[in-house]
Write an enzyme that holds these catalytic residues in place. Structure first.
Site, PDB file in Angstrom:
ATOM      1  N   LYS A  37       0.842  -1.208   0.000  1.00  0.00           N
ATOM      2  CA  LYS A  37       0.000   0.000   0.000  1.00  0.00           C
ATOM      3  C   LYS A  37       0.873   1.254   0.000  1.00  0.00           C
ATOM      4  CE  LYS A  37      -0.282  -0.321   5.010  1.00  0.00           C
ATOM      5  NZ  LYS A  37      -0.993  -0.928   6.143  1.00  0.00           N
ATOM      6  N   TYR A 263      15.090  30.947   3.687  1.00  0.00           N
ATOM      7  CA  TYR A 263      13.881  31.668   4.122  1.00  0.00           C
ATOM      8  C   TYR A 263      13.888  31.902   5.634  1.00  0.00           C
ATOM      9  CZ  TYR A 263      11.641  30.585  -0.368  1.00  0.00           C
ATOM     10  OH  TYR A 263      11.320  30.487  -1.698  1.00  0.00           O
TER      11      TYR A 263
END
Ligand SMILES: *Cc1c(COP(=O)(O)O)cnc(C)c1O
Length: 367
Positions: A37, A263
């Site tokens: 999965k 940033y």
């Protein structure tokens, strides 16, 4: 010129490790349901299942209908069990693609039971996790589900929620879960029900609860060779991680004392430094929360991640490393580094892996 897959950031899959892991797991139980999965825990579901088919694995578990359909469209052979919910409207695709649907509980069964075509299914039993599954005490409901003509029950299973813990309470809890499941199986047998195949043990269950035997095992994380941070494994098994996450240095510069980086100016240089940008970021799956709190490897040396991690890039300190533009950077090299990344991000290795973005090419490097 040929297209270079190892361009900016990529995942390398050493499938010989996958083969080794499967062989070790097969020693406990030869009947493996390979849990693939979430894009095979981020590894690349087609790359992984194609190889598994090649080495003789013919039973897969996925979370969603779409994952099952994707496997069929890529010619994956064998049984495919959907572990999660599928709406009644979509059950015709379970049939069309020859998938196996989990019967979530008796309410779900009652919603879907009047379909006018046949599907294969496994019944999920809740033995204590209280997520999905029909409660183990409700034998009459469970027997009812076996008696439907169109929902063909081919198996029955439960799921453990603390099989990776060595705390006394958790061991008692897990044994109680498995005893509850065994109780259901015994009553079904007494009622002469053809129960189909049984399975209960996930990765840590397989090795920590070896005395419990069922027809199949459902193996996810350990098949990928990943020992989860915070999980307890009772045996030392030579599992090897299949995956390495790599990127490249794209720009190198020198900065001075008091210069800031990235940033928010969250990193300020205390001295002169040599730094490098690396072409991988949080959009690739590197958790932004490990900004200023992780390290990578450049030419076998540790380099700290400095400043805020950007969407597609991050910056590292290479003051004491010989490095050039284009050099490879190891973002996840082994279990230890992955565990540190998971710990620093306050999560588990599973979540780091499943967040590895589909834009990262998956490259098979050894057959
Ligand atoms: C994900 C999952 C597994 C596999 O778990 P691992 O710990 O990765 O082995 C097995 N069974 C169910 C129902 C699952 O959801």
């Amino acid at each position: 010129m040929d297209y270079l897959a190892k361009n900016r950031a990529w995942i390398e899959l050493d499938v010989s490790c996958l083969k080794n892991n499967i062989e070790l797991i097969r020693k406990v139980n030869n009947n493996i349901i390979a849990v693939v999965k979430a894009n095979a825990y981020g590894h690349g579901i087609i790359e992984i299942t194609s190889y598994l088919n090649k080495i003789g694995i013919t039973f897969f578990a996925v979370a969603t209908l779409d994952e099952g359909i994707l496997l069929r469209k890529n010619n994956i052979k064998g049984n495919i069990l959907i572990l999660g919910y599928t709406s009644k409207e979509n059950l015709k695709y379970v049939r069309k693609y020859n998938l196996i649907q989990t019967i979530i509980d008796f309410d779900y069964f009652n919603i879907i039971k009047d379909i006018n075509f046949k599907i294969n299914a496994h019944i999920k039993i809740n033995t204590g996790m209280n997520r999905i599954g029909e409660n183990y005490q409700n034998i009459k409901n469970i027997i009812d589900m076996y008696k439907n003509n169109n929902i063909c029950i081919k198996g029955i299973y439960t799921h453990l929620c603390v099989s990776d813990s060595d705390r006394k309470n958790d061991i008692t809890f897990t044994e109680k879960q498995l005893d509850n499941f065994n109780y259901v199986l015994n009553v079904l047998k007494e009622n002469n029900i053809n129960i189909g195949i049984t399975h209960a043990l996930n990765s840590y269950g397989i090795f920590n609860y070896q005395k419990y035997k069922y027809d199949y095992i459902r193996c996810g994380i350990l098949m990928y060779g990943i020992k989860n941070n915070n999980s307890y494994l009772s045996k030392n098994i030579d599992l090897e991680p299949i995956l390495k996450l790599k990127s490249r240095i794209t720009s190198i510069r020198n900065i001075n004392k008091n210069d800031s980086v990235s940033y928010g100016n969250t990193f300020v240089a205390k001295n002169k430094m040599k730094i490098a940008s690396v072409s991988i970021g949080y959009a690739d799956g590197i958790p932004r929360i490990v900004s200023n709190n992780y390290f990578v490897y450049v030419n076998n040396k540790k380099a700290s991640v400095i400043g805020t991690i950007c969407m597609d890039q991050l910056i590292i300190d290479i003051t004491n490393i010989d490095a050039n533009v284009g050099d490879e950077v190891l973002i996840i090299k082994d279990n230890e580094q992955l565990n540190i990344l998971a710990n620093n991000a306050s999560t588990i290795s599973y979540e780091i892996l499943t967040n590895l973005h589909s834009r990262l090419p998956r490259i098979i490097i050894r057959k």
